[in-house]
Design an enzyme around this catalytic site. Structure first.
Site, short mmCIF file in Angstrom:
data_model
loop_
_atom_site.label_atom_id
_atom_site.label_comp_id
_atom_site.label_asym_id
_atom_site.label_seq_id
_atom_site.Cartn_x
_atom_site.Cartn_y
_atom_site.Cartn_z
N GLU A 122 4.95 -5.11 6.98
CA GLU A 122 4.21 -4.04 7.67
C GLU A 122 4.70 -3.82 9.10
O GLU A 122 4.65 -2.71 9.61
CB GLU A 122 2.71 -4.38 7.71
CG GLU A 122 2.00 -4.32 6.37
CD GLU A 122 1.95 -5.65 5.65
OE1 GLU A 122 2.81 -6.53 5.90
OE2 GLU A 122 1.06 -5.81 4.80
N ALA A 153 0.86 -1.18 0.00
CA ALA A 153 0.00 0.00 0.00
C ALA A 153 0.90 1.23 0.00
O ALA A 153 2.05 1.17 0.44
CB ALA A 153 -0.89 -0.02 1.24
N GLU A 198 -0.44 -9.45 -0.58
CA GLU A 198 -1.86 -9.75 -0.37
C GLU A 198 -2.63 -9.75 -1.69
O GLU A 198 -3.51 -10.59 -1.91
CB GLU A 198 -2.47 -8.75 0.63
CG GLU A 198 -1.91 -9.00 2.03
CD GLU A 198 -2.22 -7.89 3.03
OE1 GLU A 198 -2.02 -6.71 2.67
OE2 GLU A 198 -2.67 -8.19 4.14
N GLY A 217 0.69 -5.12 0.96
CA GLY A 217 -0.50 -5.22 0.11
C GLY A 217 -0.19 -5.88 -1.23
O GLY A 217 -1.08 -6.47 -1.85
C1 HXC Z 1 5.05 4.47 -1.11
C2 HXC Z 1 6.97 3.53 -1.92
C3 HXC Z 1 6.60 2.27 -1.39
C4 HXC Z 1 5.36 2.19 -0.70
C5 HXC Z 1 8.50 2.06 -2.37
N1 HXC Z 1 8.16 3.33 -2.51
N2 HXC Z 1 7.58 1.38 -1.68
N3 HXC Z 1 6.20 4.62 -1.78
N4 HXC Z 1 4.62 3.31 -0.59
N5 HXC Z 1 4.92 1.04 -0.20
C6 HXC Z 1 8.91 4.41 -3.20
C7 HXC Z 1 10.07 4.90 -2.39
O1 HXC Z 1 9.65 5.86 -1.44
C8 HXC Z 1 10.96 5.51 -3.46
O2 HXC Z 1 10.41 6.76 -3.84
C9 HXC Z 1 10.71 4.55 -4.64
O3 HXC Z 1 9.48 3.88 -4.39
C10 HXC Z 1 11.81 3.50 -4.78
O4 HXC Z 1 11.95 2.86 -3.53
P1 HXC Z 1 13.36 2.69 -2.79
O5 HXC Z 1 13.05 2.45 -1.34
O6 HXC Z 1 14.27 3.82 -3.11
O7 HXC Z 1 13.92 1.38 -3.48
P2 HXC Z 1 14.85 0.25 -2.86
O8 HXC Z 1 15.97 0.88 -2.05
O9 HXC Z 1 15.20 -0.64 -4.01
O10 HXC Z 1 13.94 -0.54 -1.82
C11 HXC Z 1 12.81 -1.26 -2.31
C12 HXC Z 1 11.92 -1.69 -1.11
C13 HXC Z 1 11.56 -0.43 -0.27
C14 HXC Z 1 12.63 -2.71 -0.24
C15 HXC Z 1 10.67 -2.32 -1.73
O11 HXC Z 1 11.07 0.60 -1.16
C16 HXC Z 1 10.53 -0.68 0.77
O12 HXC Z 1 10.83 -1.21 1.84
N6 HXC Z 1 9.28 -0.27 0.50
C17 HXC Z 1 8.19 -0.38 1.45
C18 HXC Z 1 7.72 -1.80 1.54
C19 HXC Z 1 6.60 -1.94 2.58
O13 HXC Z 1 6.80 -1.65 3.76
N7 HXC Z 1 5.42 -2.39 2.13
C20 HXC Z 1 4.27 -2.50 3.02
C21 HXC Z 1 3.45 -1.23 3.01
S1 HXC Z 1 2.12 -1.30 4.15
P3 HXC Z 1 11.34 8.09 -3.80
O14 HXC Z 1 10.37 9.19 -4.10
O15 HXC Z 1 11.96 8.14 -2.45
O16 HXC Z 1 12.33 7.84 -4.90
C22 HXC Z 1 0.97 -2.25 3.39
C23 HXC Z 1 -0.29 -2.42 4.16
C24 HXC Z 1 -1.30 -3.16 3.31
O17 HXC Z 1 1.13 -2.73 2.32
C25 HXC Z 1 -2.66 -2.94 3.83
C26 HXC Z 1 -3.68 -3.25 2.77
C27 HXC Z 1 -3.93 -2.20 1.76
#
Ligand code: HXC
Length: 258
Positions: free
Chosen positions: A132, A66, A112, A109
């Site tokens: 998460e 998400a 999921e 997400g």
């Molecule tokens: C918003 C995101 C994002 C996310 C990545 N980006 N994941 N933006 N929401 N979930 C953005 C980053 O901010 C960055 O933007 C760009 O994408 C590239 O990401 P990087 O982090 O620079 O890349 P990298 O170093 O290769 O790392 C990749 C990654 C990391 C390991 C996937 O991005 C990460 O940990 N992302 C979050 C993963 C996460 O926690 N997912 C769960 C979310 S909660 P900028 O602008 O900085 O370049 C969830 C709840 C679900 O899903 C509930 C149901 C709907």
């Protein structure tokens, strides 16, 4: 569906290929993308010319979860009124088979969403997880339930409590994905499988998918009753008559979807 901002849509015969497309943020699932996705899937589900759907991201990311920026300042009441999970419920109710083509990150997400699909083809580069916990929340779109059913309690618990990612091979070994292929083939293989399913009689495909999914929320007794009703129902289809006649006459069946 012509003005999609966050998705790419392609039709290949009876197969629709829907690709998540927010490359700058690794296909993070914001509300606008989810609205487009649900509307697109609903419309494909009603389209008689479509028999199977492939849901993919890019090579780099299926979806990194998400959109964290969209949630970061939300209150519990904002989230309650946002009611985003009602969209996910609609994806769960799509009747046509959905094949996920997963490469790169399938996180939170994204994992999921992958598990909402019926079959999963993964590239060797896929990294799958429910991270998460690292941002102070937990899975909210079914992760605690679907992952546990798919791979068992202890493995799901470890993924959900540590947030660690697993590889495509580990996901295959755990029964979370159907097949692992080299990255250059992940979409092609998913489309191939979708075409194969699209060549089967559509009414039988629909009722069979429905019966398999029923097993998630019913007792074995009720599930068997449900299966039997769908089995009997297929004897009312023209395709059943055609399929059995073609077998007896040693010819290829021609499906009408009726
Ligand atoms: C918003 C995101 C994002 C996310 C990545 N980006 N994941 N933006 N929401 N979930 C953005 C980053 O901010 C960055 O933007 C760009 O994408 C590239 O990401 P990087 O982090 O620079 O890349 P990298 O170093 O290769 O790392 C990749 C990654 C990391 C390991 C996937 O991005 C990460 O940990 N992302 C979050 C993963 C996460 O926690 N997912 C769960 C979310 S909660 P900028 O602008 O900085 O370049 C969830 C709840 C679900 O899903 C509930 C149901 C709907």
């Amino acid at each position: 569906m012509s003005d999609l901002k966050n998705l790419l849509l392609e039709i290949d015969g009876y197969v629709a290929i829907v690709r998540l497309h927010r490359p700058a943020v690794l296909n993070a699932l914001n509300l606008e993308l989810m609205d487009e996705l649900v509307a697109t899937l609903d419309s494909l589900d009603r389209d008689e010319n479509i028999r199977a759907i492939v849901l993919a991201g890019s090579e780099k990311a299926f979806a990194a979860g998400a959109d964290i920026k969209e949630m970061a300042s939300a209150t519990a009441v904002d989230m309650l009124y946002r009611d985003q999970f009602s969209k996910w419920d609609r994806i769960r109710k799509i009747k046509k088979p959905i094949i996920a083509a997963v490469s790169g990150f399938a996180l939170g997400g994204g994992c999921e969403l992958m598990m909402h699909c019926d079959i999963v083809i993964a590239s060797e580069t896929a990294r799958i997880g429910q991270p998460e916990i690292n941002i102070g929340v937990m899975p909210g779109a079914g992760g605690t339930q679907r992952l546990t059913r798919a791979i068992g309690k202890v493995r799901a618990m470890e993924m959900v409590l540590t947030g660690k990612f697993i590889t495509a091979q580990e996901a295959f070994d755990a029964g979370l994905v159907n097949k692992v292929v080299p990255v250059e083939f992940f979409l092609e293989e998913a489309v191939r499988l979708a075409q194969e399913i699209a060549s089967k009689p559509p009414v039988a495909v629909r009722l069979a998918k429905e019966a398999v999914l029923k097993s998630f929320d019913t007792t074995i007794e009720m599930g068997l009753e449900f299966e039997r009703k769908n089995f009997y129902l297929l004897f009312a289809s023209e395709d059943m008559k055609e399929g059995m006649a073609a077998f007896v006459e040693k010819r290829t069946a021609e499906w009408k979807g009726k």
